[in-house]
Scaffold this motif. Structure first.
Motif, mmCIF file in Angstrom:
data_model
loop_
_atom_site.group_PDB
_atom_site.id
_atom_site.type_symbol
_atom_site.label_atom_id
_atom_site.label_comp_id
_atom_site.label_asym_id
_atom_site.label_seq_id
_atom_site.Cartn_x
_atom_site.Cartn_y
_atom_site.Cartn_z
ATOM 1 N N ARG A 1 0.825 -1.197 0.000
ATOM 2 C CA ARG A 1 0.000 0.000 0.000
ATOM 3 C C ARG A 1 0.868 1.260 0.000
ATOM 4 N NH1 ARG A 1 -2.010 -0.697 4.678
ATOM 5 N NH2 ARG A 1 -3.502 -2.278 3.973
ATOM 6 N N ARG A 2 0.544 2.204 -0.863
ATOM 7 C CA ARG A 2 1.250 3.479 -0.892
ATOM 8 C C ARG A 2 0.714 4.438 0.169
ATOM 9 N NH1 ARG A 2 1.921 5.000 -7.358
ATOM 10 N NH2 ARG A 2 3.781 3.724 -7.713
ATOM 11 N N PRO A 3 1.563 5.365 0.665
ATOM 12 C CA PRO A 3 2.994 5.504 0.352
ATOM 13 C C PRO A 3 3.803 4.384 0.996
ATOM 14 C CG PRO A 3 2.387 7.034 2.078
ATOM 15 C CD PRO A 3 1.112 6.387 1.627
ATOM 16 N N ILE A 4 4.746 3.843 0.266
ATOM 17 C CA ILE A 4 5.510 2.690 0.733
ATOM 18 C C ILE A 4 6.614 3.136 1.686
ATOM 19 C CG2 ILE A 4 6.989 0.783 0.009
ATOM 20 C CD1 ILE A 4 5.373 0.747 -2.612
ATOM 21 N N LYS A 5 6.675 2.486 2.840
ATOM 22 C CA LYS A 5 7.680 2.795 3.862
ATOM 23 C C LYS A 5 8.819 1.780 3.747
ATOM 24 C CE LYS A 5 4.694 5.790 5.432
ATOM 25 N NZ LYS A 5 4.107 5.689 6.785
ATOM 26 N N TYR A 6 9.975 2.254 3.285
ATOM 27 C CA TYR A 6 11.151 1.392 3.111
ATOM 28 C C TYR A 6 12.027 1.450 4.363
ATOM 29 C CZ TYR A 6 10.046 1.269 -1.893
ATOM 30 O OH TYR A 6 9.428 1.087 -3.113
ATOM 31 N N ALA A 7 12.493 0.288 4.816
ATOM 32 C CA ALA A 7 13.433 0.200 5.934
ATOM 33 C C ALA A 7 14.464 -0.878 5.592
ATOM 34 C CB ALA A 7 12.709 -0.155 7.231
ATOM 35 N N VAL A 8 15.742 -0.550 5.744
ATOM 36 C CA VAL A 8 16.808 -1.453 5.332
ATOM 37 C C VAL A 8 17.880 -1.537 6.427
ATOM 38 C CG1 VAL A 8 18.477 -2.044 3.523
ATOM 39 C CG2 VAL A 8 16.435 -0.681 2.945
ATOM 40 N N LYS A 9 18.266 -2.756 6.764
ATOM 41 C CA LYS A 9 19.419 -2.969 7.643
ATOM 42 C C LYS A 9 20.618 -3.307 6.772
ATOM 43 C CE LYS A 9 19.156 -5.313 11.546
ATOM 44 N NZ LYS A 9 19.034 -6.457 12.514
ATOM 45 N N LEU A 10 21.719 -2.587 6.953
ATOM 46 C CA LEU A 10 22.942 -2.798 6.183
ATOM 47 C C LEU A 10 24.061 -3.268 7.094
ATOM 48 C CD1 LEU A 10 22.996 0.514 4.091
ATOM 49 C CD2 LEU A 10 22.023 -1.694 3.415
ATOM 50 N N VAL A 11 24.835 -4.247 6.624
ATOM 51 C CA VAL A 11 25.972 -4.754 7.399
ATOM 52 C C VAL A 11 27.192 -4.862 6.499
ATOM 53 C CG1 VAL A 11 26.876 -6.608 8.847
ATOM 54 C CG2 VAL A 11 24.410 -6.116 8.855
#
Length: 323
Positions: free
Chosen positions: A168-178
């Motif tokens: 569903r928009r607006p799309i909430k992006y969350a990213v874990k980077l290692v």
């Protein structure tokens, strides 16, 4: 219980026992306690020296580097998973775009069948979005507060992904980077004749809803290493900057700083407005390989991003709200 989880739990118990005994070592052996008196007044937790390896390797690939996970105790008695607490072992792996471990090495998008990539339903009443992703080294992707999947190769060889999801928009992006490490707890890897090479990171993505990585994203660091002195970190509001830091002379003299991740950092309603803006980096600085360069046209104007230090910042969270 998963065998790797059992081994990790055993290692954590060993670290806890070590912390209680407070034994002093000076030779860089596993999980050194603080041997050099320091006065640190920042908000992080300080560790020094090497941690204890808990899992020898999360993943095996011919020609790849060992993907170990460990634990280390800070001077304030907290136990930290290094390089990060990840969901790799029990989470869906994101579909391959390029992955040497799986024998997939297309020279361009024309050799990739994206039509058969399954659509993961995040929200039944959403729209279908596709995306191209490349990360050095590892990432986990959340969409609207739900884990879409994790990077199929935690360390090396480098790989890239193509994803499809309904959200569903607006799309909430969350990213874990290692940015992975081979020397547990000090943020370094073995590189030729340099056993304490600090390594570097880089993340780039482009999605069909118009979202692409750039300086409009937010990026916060939670693990900084290796450091000759933890006091080199400057804090201004939520920004943690390591631009003026020097590298340590040895593993036993290597410090690291750790911060706990917010429990709901990936949720759709988490307020990340105070986080620093992501820093952009050129393809040359990141040193992107074929998993990205073979598909550069598909990534378009998307930029490589990370926190403010591509080398010393090892655990970074990203947030962005799309259209």
């Amino acid at each position: 219980m998963n065998k790797k989880l059992i081994l990790f739990a055993m290692a954590l118990l060993a670290v806890m026992a070590f912390a209680c005994n407070k034994k002093q070592t000076t030779d860089g052996s596993a999980n050194d306690t603080i041997t050099t008196p320091i006065t640190y007044t920042g908000t992080g937790s300080v560790t020094q020296g090497l941690g204890i390896k808990a899992i020898n390797s999360l993943y095996n690939c011919s020609g790849g580097r060992v993907t170990s996970v460990g634990a280390i105790t800070s001077s304030d008695g907290k136990i930290w998973t290094v390089p990060a607490d990840v969901a790799f072992s029990n989470s869906p792996k994101l579909p391959d775009l390029y992955n040497e471990c799986n024998g997939k090495t297309p020279a361009s998008i024309s050799a990739v069948d994206t039509t058969n990539v399954p659509v993961t339903v995040i929200d039944p009443d959403g729209v279908i979005v596709s995306g191209y992703i490349f990360c050095d080294n590892y990432f986990e992707l959340y969409i609207n507060g739900k884990l879409l999947g994790v990077d199929a190769v935690p360390y090396t060889p480098f790989n890239s992904c193509f994803v499809k999801f309904k959200a569903r928009r607006p799309i909430k992006y969350a990213v874990k980077l290692v940015d992975w490490e081979e020397n547990m707890g000090i943020g370094s890897e073995n590189n030729g004749t340099d056993p304490l090479h600090p390594g570097d990171g880089g993340f780039i993505a482009k999605f069909s809803d118009g979202t692409q990585t750039g300086s409009a994203w937010k990026a916060q660091v939670f693990y900084i290493a290796p450091l000759a002195d933890p006091n080199c970190i400057t804090e201004n509001g939520s920004a943690r900057t390591s631009a003026g830091c020097n590298l340590p002379a040895s593993a036993s003299k290597a410090y690291a700083l750790h911060w706990a991740l917010p429990a709901t950092w990936y949720s759709a309603d988490y307020n990340f407005s105070s986080w620093p803006a992501a820093t952009t980096y050129s393809n040359t600085v990141v040193g992107a390989k074929e998993p990205y360069t073979n598909f550069a046209p598909q990534f378009g104007a998307a930029q490589f991003i990370w926190s403010s230090n591509l080398v010393l910042d090892n655990l970074v969270l990203l947030r962005f709200t799309g259209n």
